[in-house]
Design an enzyme around this catalytic site. Sequence first.
Site, PDB file in Angstrom:
ATOM      1  N   TRP A  93      48.013  69.113  41.073  1.00 49.07           N
ATOM      2  CA  TRP A  93      47.928  69.077  42.185  1.00 49.07           C
ATOM      3  C   TRP A  93      50.049  69.748  42.610  1.00 49.07           C
ATOM      4  CZ3 TRP A  93      53.109  68.523  44.332  1.00 49.07           C
ATOM      5  CH2 TRP A  93      53.894  68.741  45.938  1.00 49.07           C
ATOM      6  N   ASP A 110      43.844  66.529  45.542  1.00 41.69           N
ATOM      7  CA  ASP A 110      44.803  64.865  45.618  1.00 41.69           C
ATOM      8  C   ASP A 110      45.625  64.464  46.149  1.00 41.69           C
ATOM      9  OD1 ASP A 110      42.825  64.448  43.616  1.00 41.69           O
ATOM     10  OD2 ASP A 110      43.900  65.720  41.979  1.00 41.69           O
ATOM     11  N   ASP A 111      45.890  65.742  46.789  1.00 42.35           N
ATOM     12  CA  ASP A 111      47.267  66.068  48.258  1.00 42.35           C
ATOM     13  C   ASP A 111      47.039  64.100  48.965  1.00 42.35           C
ATOM     14  OD1 ASP A 111      49.812  66.773  49.312  1.00 42.35           O
ATOM     15  OD2 ASP A 111      48.331  66.329  50.971  1.00 42.35           O
ATOM     16  N   VAL A 112      48.379  63.401  49.330  1.00 41.93           N
ATOM     17  CA  VAL A 112      48.511  62.873  49.542  1.00 41.93           C
ATOM     18  C   VAL A 112      48.317  62.646  51.185  1.00 41.93           C
ATOM     19  CG1 VAL A 112      49.902  60.376  50.917  1.00 41.93           C
ATOM     20  CG2 VAL A 112      49.279  61.164  47.979  1.00 41.93           C
ATOM     21  N   TRP A 151      47.546  69.321  56.821  1.00 41.09           N
ATOM     22  CA  TRP A 151      48.970  68.780  56.989  1.00 41.09           C
ATOM     23  C   TRP A 151      49.681  68.636  58.586  1.00 41.09           C
ATOM     24  CZ3 TRP A 151      50.084  72.551  52.701  1.00 41.09           C
ATOM     25  CH2 TRP A 151      49.938  71.458  51.349  1.00 41.09           C
TER      26      TRP A 151
END
Length: 303
Positions: A238, A257-259, A299
Amino acid sequence: MQEKNNNELKIFVPKEFNFEENLKYLSRAPNECLFLIKDRRLYKALPIEEETLLIEISADQENVMNIRFIDDTAPSSEWKRAAVVRYVREWFDLDRDLLPFYEMAKTDVLLNGAVDSFYGLRLMGIPDLFEAICWGIIGQQINLTFAYTLKRRLVESFGRLVEYNGDDYWIFPTPNDIAALSVEDLVGLRMTVKKCEYLIDVARLMVEGKLTKMQLLNAENVKSAEKMLVKIRGIGPWTANYVLMRCLRFPSAFPIDDVGLHNAIKHLIGTENKPTKEEIVRLAANWTGWESYATFYLWRFLY
């Protein structure tokens, strides 16, 4: 292309650029300490070797960005003026042709609304490698608000302050500033011991010349650059991909895998469940070569 006078530089920007959209992004964190935004203008202290320049960035004309040097801090040489232009172009990713990304996004189920909402937004960068890696490490497994708090503590404890007209302009610590420290020196930041160790280790690698931006940029491809980064203690996939996106500008860097990416996808497809990696790979099938921009635009729905 640029025009200049003694205290100003004009940069001609692409049609697919919206200064207001980029300011909105930069304004999202009230605890940011490395620049100021006032009256639709962006202010920053920029060290160029032994000089510290105070710059004001604005865009009152279409397709033109204006850089003004404040309080007689205009650079003493042409190459330093050119360095300022390079920094600003890299910060705003102005040399990227976004037309192919927008063409792809028009037909993408997740991105079509994002490009309509944020048209002209650039993937705002962190041109300094040490700052980018530190920010990636600081942000591991904590929320964004606390990450900004930790960054401010680090900068105000070990960075450099320039004061002008009642405003504070902070400059991020250099690797030399951090490499000589011990974990005990960082205790007051209220950061985990591991993160303190990681920051010091990275600083020492850079001071010793074992980690440079040029080494990473000269990697054969994005996967090779990622492998170079993840060999460093404290940098996982990440953090590596975050740095590859924000500093090294690899357009296919993908922090899968970024939340935040997961939450944006949940928001857009209207599900309560976190998407699986397989689902993300399927949804991202059309993003090849633009994964970093796709992630950044998604994002923006959250922050």
